[in-house]
Write a protein that holds these residues in place. Structure first.
Motif: not given
Length: 500
Positions: A139-143, A250-253, A255-259
């Protein structure tokens, strides 16, 4: 549920031939450890025969790889996909925490792999810490490359399939039950799976799939070509945590869960030791997979989404993707939610593990749209190993098994016609038939090891074949000799019950 052979093709059979998807050269690179994967199974309920089928097909190729190159390491990955709304709801229905629920069900899938005598090297669970770390690393790499952004997502969502569908992927049907007031009721379902979908709007994170163009060869399956013929929309890769709390944050958030689909696909990287902390570790990794075995209902995730993710990470794509068929009962796809499933444990207990493995390979091992008729009854024994080798390299599992059985039948006919037991049969003929029969059993025993490992091993044992002379190279005509044969050993008992 056990079905007789006469009703096998009508009631329980694989539908829609599987297809081989090629991303790159199909040749097997012996400079890299051989890596193959099953899809990770969704443990919202107990395993059925379809899960066993996937495991057996993958295990046959795994054993074949070891048989072909004994000195080459092989990694066979399987496991369970444990996050998502469906798991969350199934756990709630049993008044269990999701992790406790997954612990119980995941264990049944591991038991299935063990009972079926599969040679997996790792059973991965997406609830493991190293997988969480790999997902958040991706996730962090894509972000960091600007490929993930937050936006409003609208679409038709299926809880059963755990994914969104576009307008082109759904159809509207009349409900057979109707509305409470007696009027007709409309339901919206996925064209691909038939699952009920509902319109959903939510803010979540998206992956810029539209930046990538995944190229496939001409033999691509029609539905993949149809998808690729339309502009690729960006994909939702998270769900609000107030709707889905059972998953990787989700890293740094928070309030969200990775799908769940994004999370699940990364398991193949986790199984290969990703993220690699050094160049040396990456060089000696199993990545990329030499073969990925999946069901046809999830090919879109593996043939479009996952390659795009890998391209975004500058990682090599899997070499081959084998999309297999589904098993049906009364012409309906076998499904845990419908309840029309065959218990694989019961089948193996009643019939024996190797007999069930044999059936699944023989009946469900064809992966071509246009089934080629085998060669006539004339594959000489001296060429059998190369014929089987050729079929398995092309993932024609059923054809490889049929070639072996065809040779055994030919030997049986030879014995019946020459009657070596008869008093008037010349002694020289009897000796030749005996020697050729033993050589046939030796070669076929070696070649049957990937399909029915326990019974093939027993056959080679009673023939006195050294364990150092059971590789593919020893399946050549007169390549080695038979040892002291133990007479009177019965490999199979007559089955009185109806088979699957």
């Amino acid at each position: 549920m056990l079905l007789s052979p006469c009703t096998r093709h009508r009631l329980l059979k694989p539908t829609l031939r599987g297809n081989i998807r090629l991303y790159s050269s199909p040749s097997w690179d012996q400079n890299k450890p051989y890596y193959l994967t099953t899809p990770i199974f969704y443990p919202n309920s107990v395993p059925h025969i379809g899960h066993l089928y996937t495991l057996v097909i993958t295990d046959i190729i795994s054993r074949y790889a070891r048989l072909s190159w004994p000195e080459r390491p092989v990694s066979f990955l399987t496991g369970t996909d444990e996050h998502g709304l469906k798991i969350q709801k199934a756990a709630e229905a049993q008044n269990l925490e999701p992790r406790e629920f997954c612990d119980q069900i995941s264990h049944r899938f591991r038991d299935l792999a063990d009972t079926a005598n599969t040679s997996y090297t790792r059973f991965i669970r997406t609830s493991e810490k190293d997988h969480h770390y790999a997902v958040q690393h991706v996730w962090r790499a894509l972000d960091s490359r600007g490929l993930i952004y937050k936006g409003l997502h609208k679409g038709w969502y299926s809880i059963s399939d755990e994914c969104f569908y576009t307008d082109n992927q759904i159809e509207r049907l009349k409900s057979p039950h109707g509305a409470p007031n007696g009027t007709e009721k409309e339901i919206v379902v996925s064209k691909e799976t038939g699952s009920v979908v509902e319109w959903t709007e939510e803010e979540n994170y998206k992956f810029r799939l539209s930046r990538f163009h995944v190229i496939h060869p001409p033999q691509q399956h029609a539905n993949i070509v149809d998808v690729l013929s339309m502009p690729l929309e960006d994909l939702s890769v998270s769900r609000p945590r107030n709707r889905l709390h059972w998953g990787i944050p989700v890293p740094n958030d928070a309030s969200h869960t990775v799908y769940v689909w994004f999370d699940a696909l990364i398991n193949y990287l986790t199984g290969a030791g990703y993220p690699w902390v050094s160049k040396e570790q990456k060089t000696h990794s199993y990545w990329p997979p030499d073969l990925q075995v999946v069901g046809k209902d999830i090919i879109r995730f593996h043939a479009i989404y996952f390659p795009a993710m890998l391209q975004a990470l500058d990682l090599p794509l899997p070499k081959r993707l084998l999309a297999h068929c589904h098993w049906t009962v009364s012409r309906r796809k076998m499904s845990k939610s419908i309840g029309n499933v065959v218990d694989p444990f019961e089948a193996m207990q009643d019939l024996g593990t190797d007999l069930v493995r044999y059936y699944l390979a023989r009946i469900g091992g064809r992966f071509k749209d246009d089934v080629e008729h085998l060669r006539e009854v004339t594959n000489p024994l001296r060429h059998l190993a190369s014929v089987v080798d050729h079929h398995l390299k092309e993932l024609r599992i059923s054809e490889a098994l049929e070639a072996i059985i065809h040779q055994l039948k030919a030997a049986n006919i030879m014995v019946s016609k020459t009657e070596p037991w008869a008093k008037n049969t010349p002694e020289a003929v009897t000796g030749e038939v005996y020697a050729l029969s033993l050589e046939t059993l030796r070669i076929c025993g070696i070649l049957l090891q990937p399909f029915i490992p326990a019974k093939a091993g027993m056959l080679l044992d009673v023939m006195g074949i050294s364990r150092s002379e059971r590789a593919l190279q020893h399946a050549q005509y007169l390549r080695s000799s038979v040892g002291n044969v133990t007479p009177g050993v019965k490999l199979f008992s007559r089955v009185s019950k109806k088979v699957i």
